[in-house]
Enzyme design. Structure first.
Site, short mmCIF file in Angstrom:
data_model
loop_
_atom_site.label_atom_id
_atom_site.label_comp_id
_atom_site.label_asym_id
_atom_site.label_seq_id
_atom_site.Cartn_x
_atom_site.Cartn_y
_atom_site.Cartn_z
N THR A 84 16.93 -6.52 -27.36
CA THR A 84 15.57 -6.19 -27.82
C THR A 84 15.61 -4.96 -28.72
O THR A 84 16.42 -4.04 -28.50
CB THR A 84 14.62 -5.95 -26.62
OG1 THR A 84 13.41 -5.40 -27.11
CG2 THR A 84 15.20 -5.04 -25.57
N SER B 193 11.03 1.16 -20.98
CA SER B 193 10.64 0.62 -19.66
C SER B 193 11.94 0.29 -18.94
O SER B 193 13.02 0.27 -19.56
CB SER B 193 9.81 -0.67 -19.83
OG SER B 193 10.65 -1.73 -20.27
N TYR C 202 12.71 -2.63 -17.85
CA TYR C 202 13.16 -3.87 -18.48
C TYR C 202 14.01 -3.56 -19.73
O TYR C 202 15.11 -4.09 -19.89
CB TYR C 202 11.96 -4.75 -18.86
CG TYR C 202 12.25 -5.63 -20.05
CD1 TYR C 202 13.09 -6.74 -19.93
CD2 TYR C 202 11.75 -5.32 -21.32
CE1 TYR C 202 13.41 -7.51 -21.04
CE2 TYR C 202 12.06 -6.09 -22.42
CZ TYR C 202 12.89 -7.18 -22.28
OH TYR C 202 13.22 -7.93 -23.37
N HIS C 203 13.47 -2.72 -20.63
CA HIS C 203 14.22 -2.42 -21.85
C HIS C 203 15.56 -1.74 -21.49
O HIS C 203 16.57 -1.95 -22.16
CB HIS C 203 13.41 -1.51 -22.78
CG HIS C 203 12.25 -2.22 -23.46
ND1 HIS C 203 10.95 -2.10 -23.01
CD2 HIS C 203 12.20 -3.04 -24.53
CE1 HIS C 203 10.15 -2.82 -23.80
NE2 HIS C 203 10.89 -3.42 -24.72
N LYS D 150 18.35 -4.04 -20.76
CA LYS D 150 18.96 -4.62 -21.97
C LYS D 150 19.97 -3.64 -22.57
O LYS D 150 21.00 -4.04 -23.12
CB LYS D 150 17.87 -4.96 -22.98
CG LYS D 150 16.92 -6.04 -22.51
CD LYS D 150 17.25 -7.38 -23.14
CE LYS D 150 16.34 -8.47 -22.68
NZ LYS D 150 16.53 -9.72 -23.41
N VAL E 192 7.85 -11.52 -30.61
CA VAL E 192 7.79 -12.81 -31.31
C VAL E 192 6.38 -13.39 -31.13
O VAL E 192 5.77 -13.21 -30.08
CB VAL E 192 8.80 -13.80 -30.71
CG1 VAL E 192 8.87 -15.08 -31.53
CG2 VAL E 192 10.15 -13.17 -30.59
#
Ligand code: USQ
Length: 384
Positions: A144, A179, A181-182, A185, A211
């Site tokens: 991301t 976050s 989540y990020h 990644k 997207v």
């Protein structure tokens, strides 16, 4: 080409499975319905119902003729995953099998751990399954743009040449996820780089921005083949949320000052990028990082675009900044390089007024089932 698609039920995984099957590739789509389960648990269901993966694959086969093998299984189960990699013998793996919501990862301990464990274990397991059973396989992993955060310098494509005390070295570009989540990644990228440089894994890590879009050549065959469309605060990205708000007369929820800049792209361009990455594999031992977006604009600019598109349809779209539930920069420098995929042949589909008008029209057809209670943010960063 034989392509294993992990996360084949998702917003990107399903259209990717159809698009690659339509190209004549042998496709196996894998999913454990994590997103559907979290959506049910958090009252965040998609706007349009979508059949489960085996039914969608059957429908696609009936209408198009292309075949998509389906495996309902969890990528954190290494024994099943390695069996599948041995059995299917992929030339490439497209890895989308991650918990993709930043707000979900910030709800609390249970959600943060679920995100961390799922995302890291899925990545770790597919790396090992490839190393042990398909060592020439090209791993195309969805990263991301949020891995980079919003630094006050230009964002390069994955790597940065650093000069320090008169010497130079190339490092992974510094990353700071906004976050949990990020951050998973970011950790994925570190794992991939370790296994590429140490074990000779071949990897493309695609740093993708938000997207938008529902429109793909294959999805147009039947509404039940459409990608899932979320508009709630957990899975709905800012574009979907603004479209639904515009249609229902709810003021667009700009978080804070609205100067947050992100790099956006059309779903059609995601499909092109994946195909370009697959068709141009990297040599063993290489981690190629490509920034995957086509245009960058602020949240305020996006709100203005949606407002203008709404006017075309006679909608009176209002914008109402609200306190930002996230911890992020609301005014910042942002200039991200994104030439790698263009050099490979990407032909961008920009977010024109026509594109937004068409999406507003699609959403408006489902207006009566929109639940406006899902539109305000429920998750705040920094509140354990
Ligand atoms: N935002 C608003 N109002 C809203 C919703 C969001 O102003 O009602 C703002 C957010 O504060 C943020 C920006 O819009 O500054 C983008 O938010 P988003 O929810 O569209 O995107 P994000 O949470 O960053 O995550 C999404 C996908 C994620 C992907 C990421 C790419 O869910 O899987 O990795 O986009 S990126 O944003 O480049 O990190």
């Amino acid at each position: 080409m034989r392509v294993l698609i992990l996360g084949g039920d998702g917003y990107l995984g399903w259209p990717t499975s159809m698009a690659l099957a339509a190209r004549g590739y042998d496709i196996c789509a894998v999913d454990n319905y994590l997103r559907r389960n979290i959506a049910r648990e958090t009252d965040s269901e998609a706007l349009m119902p979508s059949p489960h993966l085996p039914s969608r694959a059957e429908l696609f086969h009936a209408l198009h003729g292309g075949k998509i093998r389906v495996e309902i299984m969890d990528c954190t189960d290494y024994r099943r995953l390695e069996w599948l990699v041995r059995d299917f013998a992929p030339d490439a793996v497209v890895h989308y099998a991650e918990q993709p919501s930043a707000p979900y990862s910030m709800i609390g301990f249970v959600e943060a751990r679920r995100t961390l464990v799922n995302n890291l274990e899925a990545t770790f397991n597919i790396v090992w399954a490839i190393l042990e059973h398909a060592p020439n396989c090209h791993l195309v992993k969805l990263g991301t743009m949020g891995e980079y955060g919003t630094p006050n310098i230009d964002i390069e494509e994955g790597w940065l040449d650093v000069e320090h005390n008169g010497r130079r070295h190339k490092f992974l570009y510094p990353r700071q996820g906004g976050s949990l989540y990020h951050t998973t990644k970011v950790l994925d990228t570190d794992l991939l780089w370790f296994y590429a440089r140490t074990y000779g894994l071949r990897v493309t890590d695609l740093m993708q921005g938000p997207v938008y879009g529902l429109d793909t050549a294959e999805a147009a065959m039947d509404p039940r083949l459409a990608p899932n469309f979320h508009y709630d605060d957990i899975f709905g990205t800012v574009v979907n949320r603004f479209l639904v708000q515009a249609v229902t007369g709810v003021p667009l929820t700009v978080y804070g000052r609205g100067g947050q800049t992100r790099g956006y792209l059309n779903l059609k361009d995601t499909l092109q990028c994946i195909a370009l990455a697959l068709d141009n594999p990297v040599p063993a031992g290489q981690l190629r990082i490509l920034n995957q977006f086509t245009e960058q604009f602020t949240v305020n600019q996006l709100a203005e675009r949606v407002r203008a598109a709404g006017r075309v349809l006679g909608l009176d779209v209002r914008v109402q900044p609200i306190p930002n539930p996230r911890k992020e920069m609301e005014e910042h420098y942002y200039n991200a390089r994104h030439s790698g995929l263009l050099e490979l042949g990407l032909q961008p589909h920009p977010m024109t007024e026509q594109v937004l008008v068409e999406m507003l029209g699609r959403v408006a057809r489902h207006k009566e089932v929109i639940d406006v209670r899902k539109l305000l943010p429920r998750v705040a960063w920094n509140k354990p």
